[in-house]
Design an enzyme around this catalytic site. Structure first.
Site, PDB file in Angstrom:
ATOM      1  N   CYS A 419       0.836  -1.201   0.000  1.00  0.00           N
ATOM      2  CA  CYS A 419       0.000   0.000   0.000  1.00  0.00           C
ATOM      3  C   CYS A 419       0.869   1.250   0.000  1.00  0.00           C
ATOM      4  O   CYS A 419       0.995   1.929  -1.005  1.00  0.00           O
ATOM      5  CB  CYS A 419      -0.911  -0.022   1.220  1.00  0.00           C
ATOM      6  SG  CYS A 419      -2.100  -1.367   1.214  1.00  0.00           S
ATOM      7  N   GLU A 421       4.016   1.183   2.041  1.00  0.00           N
ATOM      8  CA  GLU A 421       5.212   0.803   2.769  1.00  0.00           C
ATOM      9  C   GLU A 421       6.459   1.199   1.978  1.00  0.00           C
ATOM     10  O   GLU A 421       6.662   0.774   0.849  1.00  0.00           O
ATOM     11  CB  GLU A 421       5.216  -0.703   3.030  1.00  0.00           C
ATOM     12  CG  GLU A 421       4.040  -1.173   3.873  1.00  0.00           C
ATOM     13  CD  GLU A 421       2.846  -1.631   3.052  1.00  0.00           C
ATOM     14  OE1 GLU A 421       2.338  -0.828   2.236  1.00  0.00           O
ATOM     15  OE2 GLU A 421       2.426  -2.778   3.213  1.00  0.00           O
TER      16      GLU A 421
END
Length: 765
Positions: A419, A421
């Site tokens: 997502c 990270e």
């Protein structure tokens, strides 16, 4: 969008999603034959066996070959990781609230009678659970934190795509032969060589299939495409790609192969516009049609939606809507710190505008050097309303990585996995999402422990919250490290590791510490609700003295259900400022406690010699994490969701406009959150209409950059549209929205997630 792309899209969703047992059966068949061998060789041989025997297909009109399963968007099982939840859910995949799959009765029988009996007692889950201490298990039971990734292979990583594309599989195979000759007893080298050779055989199978289909094809144009696919595949078995089509093909072949190895989420794409640019330019120099190259790229974007992940019902609540994590970042900085925007950056967004599907999860890196034209192209794509692209700020992320000991050149090359990270492509094993930490649950426990203490003060409560954070962070680290060792001892990924720098030089898998950078990423959740709650508590009890602390605790225990409780709730909601409105009194509480969490996390090390790194994003976990927290002094009812995103305000509480939201988030120490953050902002479509709307959004992104926030993403949709989609899902099957750090089809989300997205404040500029 061309007719081909439209048909390729339609074909992906023409049939219900099914579950395939093919990988599980092939993996198990190999595993039965390798008892007593080193784990890394058993894993490699099982993956090679899959590559040699799995059924393959080239679907109608495809320009890019390579499919993980015969049926589009099929789920695949990994019982070697955790066979237990699969058995438990066999009869519920088709009816569960989120991420449904069809499964035949015959496949259920095979799983019960063949696969489960073999893997029960010998899976990675068994090892990890057997090593967890009672103290960690008790802490997990409080639901303050969860330990993730106990049931799947390792993903959340970006391989060294430039190395793959520049050298090719033939040269890489030759290199491994030399390394194994020098160290014949190194099982890691043996495993990598075995898998490189199997990968070449797998590609050869596609070359033969493409040629067979070409020979049988009566359409001259399609016969030429298939013959070209066959020729490209034969070339790529040994040699590096020479043009854009070949580069895209090798890129996708390896992506599907790595899925067979680990069946994991977020084997992400890195800086696609940077490493693919030379091949795009080579195709243009050869006189290839730019329109065909755009269609080729669009067809690759469609392929990214073919891989969906089979998660447990519990996990699907945290990661709702099939977030596969084919994340790519565009733009950013060069190695020397200048703008890296190039023509392929624009084409990637143009091709996405043709496709408008949840994957790839594109993002744009912004910085002080970004040119206005690319910023407008970004705004134009955001305005489509799919939630793509998301935005990352080089002015924050690069210093955040420098703070973690990453070199300047590597920090400038950052990308994103999953997502939001943050990672360094081809150099990092970050074990992102290894744990989620519910900060609001910590506050609840502290308040409950003092429920009858009429003499407690606000400062004492804050200190107890800090102490409790420190206590549970220690236990979270202990549990995370046990899971880390479980991956090392039970689930190495040698082929993946061979594309991460320093693994080959060290002769070690990424799970054994072979990567250059070794982090463990853990998320602190609930910071908005925590700040709102403590601000309301301080004001109501300790400043205005409207209730004693025990009286407030009784109101919370009653879930505001009494007449007095309802009045107290109304005051807490309406009379006390909330995070997200640029009010120092509440924002500073959030900032101080988030900093406390971050500074505690970063003290710890993992078994690979790396550092724990904090982040703050929820995926869709703000719903299940809220379900385990009772009523809180921000006026939130028991079980109600937490604020979405990670750093977003609580739904409906950001009343002062989107710039005020940015200013609140800017007061947090974003430089510490080196594992990633998430801020959701929702706009009405009308506010972004026309050239004026694009200019306003571009200016908003400039403000985001200057205020030193790390991340922002957008939904551009009316609540009325979403409500109609909820009521008439068949009419809105293609509606894509932003959930958390990813987009998904709105109608595939559970009602609780749909309701959350509907309730988010829709801002105007």
């Amino acid at each position: 969008m061309t007719n081909r792309i439209e048909r390729l899209k339609a074909a992906l969703f023409a049939q219900p999603r099914v579950i395939s047992l093919e990988r599980a059966l092939l993996y198990t068949a190999s595993h039965r034959q390798t008892e007593g061998e080193p784990v890394i060789l058993r894993r490699a041989k099982a993956t090679a066996y899959i590559l040699d025997h799995v059924a393959i297909t080239i679907r109608d009109e495809e320009l890019i070959a390579g499919n993980r399963t015969l049926a589009p968007r099929a789920g695949i099982m990994s019982p070697e990781m955790d066979p237990y939840w699969l058995l438990k859910e066999l009869d519920h995949f088709a009816s569960r609230p989120q991420d449904r799959f069809e499964m035949s009765e015959e496949n259920k029988r095979i799983y019960r009678e063949e696969l489960y009996p073999y893997w029960a007692g010998r899976s990675m889950k068994d090892f990890i659970q057997g090593q967890m201490t009672d103290e960690v298990k008790e802490a997990v039971a409080t639901q303050i934190f969860s330990i993730n990734q106990t049931d799947k292979g390792q993903g959340h990583i970006i391989i060294d795509y430039p190395r793959l594309l520049q050298l090719g599989l033939g040269a890489l195979t030759a290199e491994l032969k030399e390394r194994l000759h020098a160290e014949p007893d190194n099982p890691f080298f043996a495993a990598v060589l075995l898998l490189l050779q199997a990968s070449r055989r797998h590609i050869q199978r596609y070359a033969e299939l493409a040629q067979q289909q070409a020979d049988a094809c009566t359409d001259p144009r399609r016969a030429w495409e298939l013959s070209t696919l066959a020729a490209h595949s034969r070339h790529l078995m040994d040699l590096p790609p020479e043009d854009f089509w070949q580069a895209c093909q090798l890129f996708w072949y390896l992506n599907t192969i790595l899925q067979y190895e680990s069946n994991a989420s977020s084997l992400s794409l890195g800086r696609f516009d940077q490493y693919m640019l030379p091949f795009y330019q080579a195709s243009l120099a050869r006189g290839e049609d730019p329109a065909f190259l755009r269609e080729l790229l669009a067809s690759l974007w469609v392929k990214c939606n073919d891989v969906v992940l089979l998660r447990s019902s519990s996990s699907a609540r945290y990661f709702a809507g099939f977030p596969t994590g084919y994340t790519a970042l565009l733009g950013g900085l060069t190695e020397t710190g200048r703008s890296a925007v190039n023509p392929l950056s624009f084409l990637c967004l143009d091709a996405y505008q043709d496709v408008q599907l949840p994957q790839p999860n594109l993002g744009v890196r912004v910085n002080e050097f970004i040119d206005r034209a690319f910023l407008r192209k970004t705004a134009e794509t955001v305005r489509l309303g799919t939630g793509i692209p998301q935005i990352f700020n080089d002015e924050v992320v690069v210093p955040a990585f420098l703070n973690r000991g990453v070199s300047l050149e590597d920090a400038r090359d950052y990308a994103v996995v999953g997502c939001v990270e943050l990672s360094i492509p081809g150099r990092t094993y970050g074990l992102h999402d290894i744990a989620m930490f519910n900060l609001l649950k910590v506050m609840e426990i502290v308040l409950q422990e003092n429920a009858h203490n009429a003499d407690i003060g606000f400062a004492a409560l804050l200190e107890q919250i800090r102490a409790k954070i420190r206590h549970y962070v220690r236990l979270m680290v202990e549990g995370s490290n046990i899971c880390d060792i479980g991956h090392r001892d039970w689930a190495p990924v040698p082929l993946l590791s061979s594309f991460i720098l320093d693994c080959l030089d060290q002769g070690r898998d990424i799970t054994d510490g072979g990567a250059r950078y070794n982090f463990s990423g853990v998320q602190g959740i609930g910071i908005a609700n925590l700040g709102d709650s403590l601000h309301g508590l301080r004001g109501l009890v300790f400043e205005q003295h409207r209730l004693s602390f025990p009286e407030l605790m009784q109101v919370l225990k009653d879930n505001f259900a009494t007449p007095q409780g309802q009045a107290v709730r109304a005051r807490l909601i309406n009379r006390f400022e909330k995070y997200g409105n640029d009010v120092d009194a509440v924002d500073d509480i959030s900032a101080a406690l988030l900093r406390c969490y971050c500074k505690e996390v970063e003290q710890y090390r993992n078994p690979r010699g790396g550092q724990f790194t904090p982040g703050s994003y929820t995926v869709s976990a703000h719903v299940p994490l809220g379900a385990v927290v009772g009523a809180t002094p921000d006026g939130r009812l028991a079980g109600e969701q937490l604020a979405d995103g990670g750093l977003s305000p609580m739904v409906g509480q950001d009343s002062q406009g989107p710039t005020a939201v940015l200013k609140s988030v800017s007061k947090l120490d974003n430089y510490l959150l080196s594992n990633g953050t998430l801020l959701n902002v929702k706009f009405t479509p009308a506010t972004l209409a026309g050239d004026g709307g694009l200019n306003k959004l571009a200016d908003f992104l400039r403000a985001f950059t200057k205020l030193k926030l790390q991340h922002v993403q957008f939904n551009v949709v009316n609540a009325e549209t979403l409500q109609r989609a909820q009521e008439n899902p068949r009419e809105y099957a293609g509606l894509v929205v932003r959930v958390a750090g990813y987009s998904a089809f709105f109608v595939e989300l559970s009602k609780e997630i749909q309701d959350d997205i509907i309730r988010r404040t829709a801002h105007q500029l």
